[in-house]
Design an enzyme around this catalytic site. Structure first.
Site, mmCIF file in Angstrom:
data_model
loop_
_atom_site.group_PDB
_atom_site.id
_atom_site.type_symbol
_atom_site.label_atom_id
_atom_site.label_comp_id
_atom_site.label_asym_id
_atom_site.label_seq_id
_atom_site.Cartn_x
_atom_site.Cartn_y
_atom_site.Cartn_z
ATOM 1 N N LYS A 29 0.165 -7.458 -10.248
ATOM 2 C CA LYS A 29 0.848 -8.498 -9.465
ATOM 3 C C LYS A 29 -0.107 -9.628 -9.097
ATOM 4 C CE LYS A 29 1.941 -5.720 -6.091
ATOM 5 N NZ LYS A 29 1.383 -4.454 -6.602
ATOM 6 N N ARG A 104 8.185 -5.512 0.700
ATOM 7 C CA ARG A 104 7.969 -4.160 0.206
ATOM 8 C C ARG A 104 8.932 -3.167 0.837
ATOM 9 N NH1 ARG A 104 2.428 -5.055 -1.006
ATOM 10 N NH2 ARG A 104 1.337 -3.373 -1.993
ATOM 11 N N ARG A 143 -11.111 -1.317 -10.638
ATOM 12 C CA ARG A 143 -11.123 -2.694 -10.097
ATOM 13 C C ARG A 143 -12.381 -2.942 -9.256
ATOM 14 N NH1 ARG A 143 -5.912 -4.536 -7.283
ATOM 15 N NH2 ARG A 143 -6.072 -2.431 -6.459
ATOM 16 N N ARG A 176 -12.651 -1.905 -3.654
ATOM 17 C CA ARG A 176 -11.815 -1.979 -2.454
ATOM 18 C C ARG A 176 -11.732 -0.597 -1.824
ATOM 19 N NH1 ARG A 176 -6.220 -5.037 -3.880
ATOM 20 N NH2 ARG A 176 -5.345 -3.171 -2.949
ATOM 21 N N ARG A 187 -0.929 5.356 -2.179
ATOM 22 C CA ARG A 187 -0.227 4.082 -2.381
ATOM 23 C C ARG A 187 0.859 4.210 -3.441
ATOM 24 N NH1 ARG A 187 -5.133 1.050 -3.792
ATOM 25 N NH2 ARG A 187 -3.910 -0.748 -4.365
HETATM 26 P P1 AP5 Z 1 -4.109 -6.467 -9.812
HETATM 27 O O1 AP5 Z 1 -3.630 -7.744 -10.402
HETATM 28 O O2 AP5 Z 1 -5.083 -6.540 -8.699
HETATM 29 O O3 AP5 Z 1 -2.850 -5.528 -9.461
HETATM 30 P P2 AP5 Z 1 -1.937 -5.517 -8.178
HETATM 31 O O4 AP5 Z 1 -0.572 -5.114 -8.625
HETATM 32 O O5 AP5 Z 1 -2.063 -6.782 -7.408
HETATM 33 O O6 AP5 Z 1 -2.623 -4.297 -7.448
HETATM 34 P P3 AP5 Z 1 -2.891 -4.024 -5.922
HETATM 35 O O7 AP5 Z 1 -3.553 -2.675 -5.933
HETATM 36 O O8 AP5 Z 1 -3.616 -5.146 -5.263
HETATM 37 O O9 AP5 Z 1 -1.457 -3.888 -5.366
HETATM 38 P P4 AP5 Z 1 -1.071 -3.211 -4.051
HETATM 39 O O10 AP5 Z 1 0.350 -3.556 -3.995
HETATM 40 O O11 AP5 Z 1 -1.378 -1.775 -3.877
HETATM 41 O O12 AP5 Z 1 -2.094 -3.846 -3.026
HETATM 42 P P5 AP5 Z 1 -1.965 -5.054 -2.035
HETATM 43 O O13 AP5 Z 1 -3.243 -5.757 -2.062
HETATM 44 O O14 AP5 Z 1 -0.714 -5.818 -2.239
HETATM 45 O O15 AP5 Z 1 -4.725 -5.603 -11.017
HETATM 46 C C1 AP5 Z 1 -5.341 -4.355 -10.769
HETATM 47 C C2 AP5 Z 1 -6.565 -4.208 -11.695
HETATM 48 O O16 AP5 Z 1 -6.119 -4.172 -13.049
HETATM 49 C C3 AP5 Z 1 -7.562 -5.383 -11.617
HETATM 50 O O17 AP5 Z 1 -8.845 -4.887 -11.810
HETATM 51 C C4 AP5 Z 1 -7.169 -6.279 -12.815
HETATM 52 O O18 AP5 Z 1 -8.274 -6.988 -13.315
HETATM 53 C C5 AP5 Z 1 -6.655 -5.249 -13.814
HETATM 54 N N1 AP5 Z 1 -5.541 -5.759 -14.635
HETATM 55 C C6 AP5 Z 1 -4.544 -6.610 -14.264
HETATM 56 N N2 AP5 Z 1 -3.704 -6.809 -15.294
HETATM 57 C C7 AP5 Z 1 -4.177 -6.055 -16.334
HETATM 58 C C8 AP5 Z 1 -3.747 -5.848 -17.681
HETATM 59 N N3 AP5 Z 1 -2.635 -6.432 -18.163
HETATM 60 N N4 AP5 Z 1 -4.473 -5.008 -18.441
HETATM 61 C C9 AP5 Z 1 -5.599 -4.385 -17.971
HETATM 62 N N5 AP5 Z 1 -6.062 -4.564 -16.701
HETATM 63 C C10 AP5 Z 1 -5.351 -5.390 -15.896
HETATM 64 O O19 AP5 Z 1 -1.778 -4.245 -0.650
HETATM 65 C C11 AP5 Z 1 -2.833 -3.480 -0.121
HETATM 66 C C12 AP5 Z 1 -2.366 -2.795 1.149
HETATM 67 O O20 AP5 Z 1 -1.974 -3.795 2.123
HETATM 68 C C13 AP5 Z 1 -1.111 -1.907 1.002
HETATM 69 O O21 AP5 Z 1 -1.440 -0.590 0.588
HETATM 70 C C14 AP5 Z 1 -0.571 -1.942 2.433
HETATM 71 O O22 AP5 Z 1 -1.314 -1.105 3.280
HETATM 72 C C15 AP5 Z 1 -0.817 -3.390 2.846
HETATM 73 N N6 AP5 Z 1 0.311 -4.285 2.503
HETATM 74 C C16 AP5 Z 1 0.296 -5.328 1.629
HETATM 75 N N7 AP5 Z 1 1.484 -5.927 1.588
HETATM 76 C C17 AP5 Z 1 2.281 -5.263 2.463
HETATM 77 C C18 AP5 Z 1 3.640 -5.412 2.849
HETATM 78 N N8 AP5 Z 1 4.440 -6.381 2.332
HETATM 79 N N9 AP5 Z 1 4.130 -4.542 3.776
HETATM 80 C C19 AP5 Z 1 3.362 -3.573 4.317
HETATM 81 N N10 AP5 Z 1 2.069 -3.374 3.985
HETATM 82 C C20 AP5 Z 1 1.535 -4.220 3.058
#
Ligand code: AP5
Length: 233
Positions: A29, A104, A143, A176, A187
């Site tokens: 994402k 979410r 990552r 992270r 997660r």
């Molecule tokens: P990346 O692009 O970083 O993936 P992502 O889907 O953004 O992954 P996240 O782990 O950041 O998502 P998340 O939803 O768990 O975390 P968030 O930060 O939103 O890619 C991942 C890796 O793969 C990278 O190394 C990238 O280089 C690689 N990659 C990408 N595309 C690729 C491809 N095609 N092929 C190979 N490699 C690839 O949330 C973190 C925490 O915050 C949550 O757990 C929660 O506690 C809180 N939070 C955030 N939003 C909310 C909400 N709306 N409500 C409540 N709590 C929330």
């Protein structure tokens, strides 16, 4: 002018500019939202990044959110909604944005719709990145992020030029906290439990488009562009 924007301008068709990107943790994402936002010339709002920023600065909101994030749980809706509400009321978000990782929960989706309705706006399209659990785990566990400028890398799939150093600012890259195995599993579990009602909500409005997030970063970006181009037909 970005590709999608240029295509829209040439054809005179309505561009999709209020876009949500959802999908399991590690589905790509953040990577795709950053690219898409740049192409469309709109800001990207990542609730994960914003929460990490608050936690790093030690704000009251960040201190409340930190324990949930470290455990891999969702941060309570009221904290996230307050933060998103503040952000979306900024002038730079008036003409569009890419939301990354929000909403979410069903309640977040409903409050967002209400917030937008009050401004005479609505979400145009919701893109769901589908990636299987093994791939998302591989992506998360490898990552590496820059604690200074926020740039994101992957040990194997997207390595930095110099080992463990940020290409942009030269800082040492780190993992992270929530990319450790126990948090990653939590997660994924939380996502499985919470995402269904959000999908149903947007599917019911005819706004949900599922896109395979498997393949290289460039391949996934082209699938997203194709899906958006279809929307504008
Ligand atoms: P990346 O692009 O970083 O993936 P992502 O889907 O953004 O992954 P996240 O782990 O950041 O998502 P998340 O939803 O768990 O975390 P968030 O930060 O939103 O890619 C991942 C890796 O793969 C990278 O190394 C990238 O280089 C690689 N990659 C990408 N595309 C690729 C491809 N095609 N092929 C190979 N490699 C690839 O949330 C973190 C925490 O915050 C949550 O757990 C929660 O506690 C809180 N939070 C955030 N939003 C909310 C909400 N709306 N409500 C409540 N709590 C929330």
């Amino acid at each position: 002018m970005g590709l999608v924007k240029a295509m829209g301008a040439m054809s005179g068709k309505k561009e999709k500019r209020r876009i949500i990107l959802i999908g399991p943790p590690g589905s790509g994402k953040g990577t795709q939202a950053a690219r898409l936002a740049e192409k469309l010339g709109v800001p990207r709002l990542s609730t994960g990044d914003l929460l990490r920023e608050h936690a790093q600065k030690g704000t009251q909101l960040g201190r409340k959110a930190e324990p949930y994030m470290a455990r891999g749980e969702l941060v309570p809706d009221e904290i996230v909604l307050e933060m998103v509400g503040q952000q979306l009321s900024e002038e730079s978000y008036r003409d569009g944005y890419v939301l990354d990782g929000f909403p979410r929960t069903l309640s977040q989706a409903e409050v967002l719709a209400r917030m937008l309705r009050e401004r005479g706006q609505e979400i145009d399209v919701v893109l769901d990145l589908e990636v299987d659990a093994r791939d998302t785990m591989r992506r998360q566990l490898g990552r590496l992020v820059c604690p200074r400028c926020g740039a994101s890398y992957h040990e194997f799939f997207r390595p930095s030029r110099e080992l463990m150093r940020c290409d942009h600012c030269g800082s040492a890259l780190v993992q992270r906290d929530d990319d450790r195995p126990a948090s990653v599993l939590e997660r994924l579990k939380v996502n499985e439990e919470q995402s269904g009602p959000v999908f149903d909500y947007y599917a019911g409005q005819g706004k949900l488009r599922t896109i395979s997030g498997t393949g290289s970063v460039d391949e996934v970006s082209s699938k997203i562009e194709q899906a958006l181009a279809k929307e504008e037909d």
